[in-house]
Design a protein around this motif. Sequence first.
Motif, PDB file in Angstrom:
ATOM      1  N   PHE A  53       0.644  -0.905   0.148  1.00 42.68           N
ATOM      2  CA  PHE A  53      -0.102   0.487  -0.045  1.00 42.68           C
ATOM      3  C   PHE A  53       0.991   1.400   0.426  1.00 42.68           C
ATOM      4  CE2 PHE A  53      -2.754  -3.146   1.367  1.00 42.68           C
ATOM      5  CZ  PHE A  53      -3.643  -2.852   0.927  1.00 42.68           C
ATOM      6  N   LEU A  54       0.920   2.214  -1.641  1.00 44.68           N
ATOM      7  CA  LEU A  54       1.323   3.349  -1.022  1.00 44.68           C
ATOM      8  C   LEU A  54       1.050   4.194  -0.530  1.00 44.68           C
ATOM      9  CD1 LEU A  54       3.874   4.210  -3.292  1.00 44.68           C
ATOM     10  CD2 LEU A  54       1.810   5.077  -4.607  1.00 44.68           C
ATOM     11  N   ASP A  55       1.164   4.588   0.395  1.00 44.76           N
ATOM     12  CA  ASP A  55       1.461   5.960   1.109  1.00 44.76           C
ATOM     13  C   ASP A  55       1.239   7.184   0.280  1.00 44.76           C
ATOM     14  OD1 ASP A  55       0.992   8.284   3.022  1.00 44.76           O
ATOM     15  OD2 ASP A  55       1.839   7.201   4.554  1.00 44.76           O
ATOM     16  N   ALA A 124       7.709   4.783   1.677  1.00 44.13           N
ATOM     17  CA  ALA A 124       6.395   4.772   1.372  1.00 44.13           C
ATOM     18  C   ALA A 124       5.379   3.287   1.693  1.00 44.13           C
ATOM     19  CB  ALA A 124       6.580   5.469   0.351  1.00 44.13           C
ATOM     20  N   LEU A 125       6.160   2.651   0.958  1.00 43.39           N
ATOM     21  CA  LEU A 125       5.651   1.378   1.391  1.00 43.39           C
ATOM     22  C   LEU A 125       4.841   0.467   2.261  1.00 43.39           C
ATOM     23  CD1 LEU A 125       8.339   0.355  -2.199  1.00 43.39           C
ATOM     24  CD2 LEU A 125       5.437   0.918  -2.352  1.00 43.39           C
ATOM     25  N   VAL A 126       3.957   0.393   2.282  1.00 45.07           N
ATOM     26  CA  VAL A 126       3.390  -0.635   3.206  1.00 45.07           C
ATOM     27  C   VAL A 126       3.131  -2.021   2.917  1.00 45.07           C
ATOM     28  CG1 VAL A 126       1.963  -0.780   5.493  1.00 45.07           C
ATOM     29  CG2 VAL A 126       2.424   1.476   4.755  1.00 45.07           C
ATOM     30  N   PRO A 127       3.943  -2.772   3.677  1.00 46.39           N
ATOM     31  CA  PRO A 127       3.246  -4.264   3.086  1.00 46.39           C
ATOM     32  C   PRO A 127       1.693  -5.113   3.539  1.00 46.39           C
ATOM     33  CG  PRO A 127       6.118  -4.298   3.572  1.00 46.39           C
ATOM     34  CD  PRO A 127       5.046  -3.086   4.392  1.00 46.39           C
ATOM     35  N   ALA A 128       1.315  -5.376   2.322  1.00 46.15           N
ATOM     36  CA  ALA A 128      -0.411  -6.123   2.855  1.00 46.15           C
ATOM     37  C   ALA A 128      -0.237  -6.463   3.948  1.00 46.15           C
ATOM     38  CB  ALA A 128      -0.724  -6.586   1.801  1.00 46.15           C
ATOM     39  N   SER A 129       0.842  -7.200   4.445  1.00 50.15           N
ATOM     40  CA  SER A 129       0.989  -8.440   5.816  1.00 50.15           C
ATOM     41  C   SER A 129       0.549  -7.370   7.366  1.00 50.15           C
ATOM     42  CB  SER A 129       2.414  -9.192   6.275  1.00 50.15           C
ATOM     43  OG  SER A 129       3.219  -8.348   5.511  1.00 50.15           O
ATOM     44  N   ALA A 131      -0.151  -4.015   6.947  1.00 49.52           N
ATOM     45  CA  ALA A 131      -1.552  -2.797   6.616  1.00 49.52           C
ATOM     46  C   ALA A 131      -1.944  -2.399   7.323  1.00 49.52           C
ATOM     47  CB  ALA A 131      -1.654  -2.219   5.431  1.00 49.52           C
ATOM     48  N   ARG A 132      -3.127  -1.674   7.953  1.00 46.54           N
ATOM     49  CA  ARG A 132      -4.059  -1.434   8.730  1.00 46.54           C
ATOM     50  C   ARG A 132      -5.328  -0.613   7.790  1.00 46.54           C
ATOM     51  NH1 ARG A 132      -6.718  -1.642  13.637  1.00 46.54           N
ATOM     52  NH2 ARG A 132      -8.977  -2.089  13.041  1.00 46.54           N
ATOM     53  N   VAL A 178     -21.311   7.408   9.908  1.00 47.18           N
ATOM     54  CA  VAL A 178     -19.781   7.204  10.334  1.00 47.18           C
ATOM     55  C   VAL A 178     -19.299   6.079  10.762  1.00 47.18           C
ATOM     56  CG1 VAL A 178     -18.598   9.285   8.571  1.00 47.18           C
ATOM     57  CG2 VAL A 178     -18.794   8.970  10.941  1.00 47.18           C
ATOM     58  N   ASN A 179     -19.966   6.648  11.478  1.00 48.15           N
ATOM     59  CA  ASN A 179     -19.843   4.796  12.929  1.00 48.15           C
ATOM     60  C   ASN A 179     -20.278   3.705  12.608  1.00 48.15           C
ATOM     61  OD1 ASN A 179     -22.296   6.510  13.709  1.00 48.15           O
ATOM     62  ND2 ASN A 179     -22.716   4.111  14.757  1.00 48.15           N
ATOM     63  N   SER A 180     -21.002   3.695  10.836  1.00 46.37           N
ATOM     64  CA  SER A 180     -21.900   2.368  10.855  1.00 46.37           C
ATOM     65  C   SER A 180     -20.630   1.357   9.691  1.00 46.37           C
ATOM     66  CB  SER A 180     -23.020   2.308  10.357  1.00 46.37           C
ATOM     67  OG  SER A 180     -22.975   3.334   8.904  1.00 46.37           O
ATOM     68  N   LEU A 181     -19.706   3.197   9.495  1.00 44.10           N
ATOM     69  CA  LEU A 181     -18.744   2.054   8.639  1.00 44.10           C
ATOM     70  C   LEU A 181     -17.556   0.750   9.248  1.00 44.10           C
ATOM     71  CD1 LEU A 181     -18.724   5.216   6.829  1.00 44.10           C
ATOM     72  CD2 LEU A 181     -18.846   3.148   5.523  1.00 44.10           C
ATOM     73  N   LEU A 182     -17.432   0.425   7.967  1.00 43.70           N
ATOM     74  CA  LEU A 182     -16.446  -0.668   8.412  1.00 43.70           C
ATOM     75  C   LEU A 182     -15.647  -1.281   7.607  1.00 43.70           C
ATOM     76  CD1 LEU A 182     -17.453  -3.909  10.803  1.00 43.70           C
ATOM     77  CD2 LEU A 182     -16.160  -1.977  11.362  1.00 43.70           C
ATOM     78  N   GLY A 183     -13.836  -1.626   8.020  1.00 45.75           N
ATOM     79  CA  GLY A 183     -12.906  -1.506   6.168  1.00 45.75           C
ATOM     80  C   GLY A 183     -12.472  -3.069   6.618  1.00 45.75           C
ATOM     81  N   GLN A 184     -11.653  -3.502   5.786  1.00 49.60           N
ATOM     82  CA  GLN A 184     -11.417  -5.016   5.181  1.00 49.60           C
ATOM     83  C   GLN A 184     -10.929  -5.362   6.326  1.00 49.60           C
ATOM     84  OE1 GLN A 184     -11.868  -6.973   3.019  1.00 49.60           O
ATOM     85  NE2 GLN A 184     -10.366  -7.841   2.393  1.00 49.60           N
ATOM     86  N   ASP A 185     -11.773  -6.862   7.237  1.00 56.00           N
ATOM     87  CA  ASP A 185     -11.435  -7.360   8.022  1.00 56.00           C
ATOM     88  C   ASP A 185     -11.661  -6.391   9.843  1.00 56.00           C
ATOM     89  OD1 ASP A 185     -10.376  -9.736   6.667  1.00 56.00           O
ATOM     90  OD2 ASP A 185      -8.033  -8.873   6.172  1.00 56.00           O
ATOM     91  N   GLU A 186     -12.154  -5.956  10.143  1.00 58.86           N
ATOM     92  CA  GLU A 186     -12.477  -4.851  10.491  1.00 58.86           C
ATOM     93  C   GLU A 186     -13.797  -5.753  11.267  1.00 58.86           C
ATOM     94  OE1 GLU A 186     -11.166  -0.269  11.033  1.00 58.86           O
ATOM     95  OE2 GLU A 186     -12.746  -0.375  10.137  1.00 58.86           O
ATOM     96  N   PRO A 187     -13.795  -6.261  12.626  1.00 57.98           N
ATOM     97  CA  PRO A 187     -14.752  -6.783  13.105  1.00 57.98           C
ATOM     98  C   PRO A 187     -16.340  -6.222  13.741  1.00 57.98           C
ATOM     99  CG  PRO A 187     -13.018  -6.358  15.142  1.00 57.98           C
ATOM    100  CD  PRO A 187     -12.417  -6.189  13.237  1.00 57.98           C
ATOM    101  N   LEU A 188     -17.624  -6.602  13.018  1.00 60.17           N
ATOM    102  CA  LEU A 188     -18.775  -5.994  13.122  1.00 60.17           C
ATOM    103  C   LEU A 188     -18.980  -6.940  15.136  1.00 60.17           C
ATOM    104  CD1 LEU A 188     -21.568  -4.749  13.197  1.00 60.17           C
ATOM    105  CD2 LEU A 188     -21.777  -6.727  11.478  1.00 60.17           C
TER     106      LEU A 188
END
Length: 639
Positions: A53-55, A124-129, A131-132, A178-188
């Motif tokens: 992931f390119l910052d 500038a580069l964050v490995p996918a493993s 990255a949050r 916005v409180n209802s939003l979740l991203g990848q692999d974020e727990p509900l």
Amino acid sequence: MKLTTIVRAGQDRAAVVLDLPEGWDGSVDHAESAPTDSPPDPNAPTPGFTRYFLDVAAAQRVIASAGARVRWPAAMFALPFEGHVTTRRVLAGGPAALAALRDLAETVRRLALSGDDHALLQPALVPASRARLRTPVPDSPLWMVLHGNSPTVWRKQEGMDPTQHIMTRVPAKRVRPVNSLLGQDEPLYLPPDAQLSFGAELGFVIGAPAHRVSADQAYRHVAGYLCTNDGYSKVYTPPGPARPGDVHNTTQVADKATDGCGPAGPWIVTHDEVGDPHDLLLWTRQDGRVRNRSHTSAHLLGVEDAVERLSHIFTLQPGTIVSLAAAGWDGIEDLPSDPASGRTVLEVEAERVGALRTPVYYPDAPQQAERTGRSPYYFVGTVDGSSPMDRLLADRAAAEDAGPPALPGLPPPHGLWMLLGNQRDAASLEIEGRASPAVPAPVAYPIASLSVAGGDDTGEERLVEVPADAGSIRVACHLAVVLGPEHAYGEAPATAVDRVAGLAALLAIHDAGPTERLVPPVTDYERRFSRFLGYCGDVRHTLGLATSVGSEADIAAVRAAHLQVNGAIHQASTADYVHDVAATIAYLSRAITLLPGDVIGLGPLGPAVELPSEALVRGVSVEAGVEGLAPIRVRVRQA
């Protein structure tokens, strides 16, 4: 190109997905290959490549130090630059900003493959493993879900007469905060009494602002597409089947606003990679099992129609997320493969966009016990000690772009809440012409529909313009609550009063045009949603100067109210409210994190007053006042 948000150094930062050949930096990847019988990962990079992931902000500094240059459009830096770039700020730059990002990513890729100093690129580069990821636009100014957008499926699902009229082309309501939003692999983390339903939906994200855009120009304002999961908690929905005239469709707004029930991601994919958004397969999976499969060709309203129709009612701001609703079965019942485990994994996938994963934890799971009484919005979103609100406040540019603060020192509201009905024995006074429900049933409106009165009471009228093609205009006075200075979650009535930053008068203006323009036959469904759209116009409502309250007695006090139209005064009282401030906050915060600066309108005080249409050309003077609070004086005029 794929654009998302990562959390880094206590900031929400825009990031671009960048896949580089394995070993480009001299390293050797010893990771074991997945078993050949494993299903392919739709998010995986091309074999032989490693994902980073390119910052964006860090990459800009890197290429500058390397002597390379990317031209950034002026729109990206119209706001103060504080050392980082948010995804929303990038989107505000429109197509020119996205083109600059492509140049940036390509420049970094060439530097990586040139064999030069690889250490230069590491910041500038964050490995996918490591990255949050957050949801791509965690500070989205509007997250709107269309509803009932696949009438063929609805006929089958509801067992309706195939010849029965369902709806015209009315873009329906469902605004998520916005409180209802979740991203990848974020727990509900499901709240007690939740009965989850979910389903894959295709969403699109607005880039350049869209105001009264024609359908043939719509794609110029669409930055890209993302997966959305239409989570629905049923915490607020009354038990039993829906009946004509009840509040099921209104309490669904709160169910969809439940913390974490609106996952969106994992990234925004630009149009050049997606192609035709109306020719995509959608999958919904639970614990690896396919629960539903659909196709976006089933939608009645497509991207162009949605942009055109919505933008003619209010301005779609950069970062706005619009979901096109269920293309298949609407609301898939939660059936985990191992209920005893206390968890399940949901996955929604859109062809050529990606797959969004959401781990779900049930209320009795051990992970729930660790966070009992804590807001999931903060619990899930806090990374390295930095909470979502911390990051919103840190980026003052994003806060200013969303609107001025309701009270000094507070962030802007993220959703204007109006109660659907709150008057004793007065069905004719309600926003939708229905009797007051037994629970505070809210409707959330776009923040673009709210303006905030200034701090000086000069007595001058503020000008509010309604479009020339508006229908009948009605005005009403509300008592409004501004939340703060802390968030509210899981409050009891006794503690709810401590979450009130101030009270204010609120003047609401309704345009009956969307309802009046309906062509028969008209269903109750269409009538409800057209009324909702009549409240959504830009700066349609005015929040008065908020007054701080010092005690529970101040908050609970009965206050007289008035609405004055061209000299004629209409009296009312907050004693007519069914639900008071404390009860409303306690009820809504059962499963929704109410954020500092959020506004709750407690409902109309007295009947709405229709303005004479012939007088709107020159303007109609309106004053709304609540005892002990600053009055609102506006002049409503036809634009």
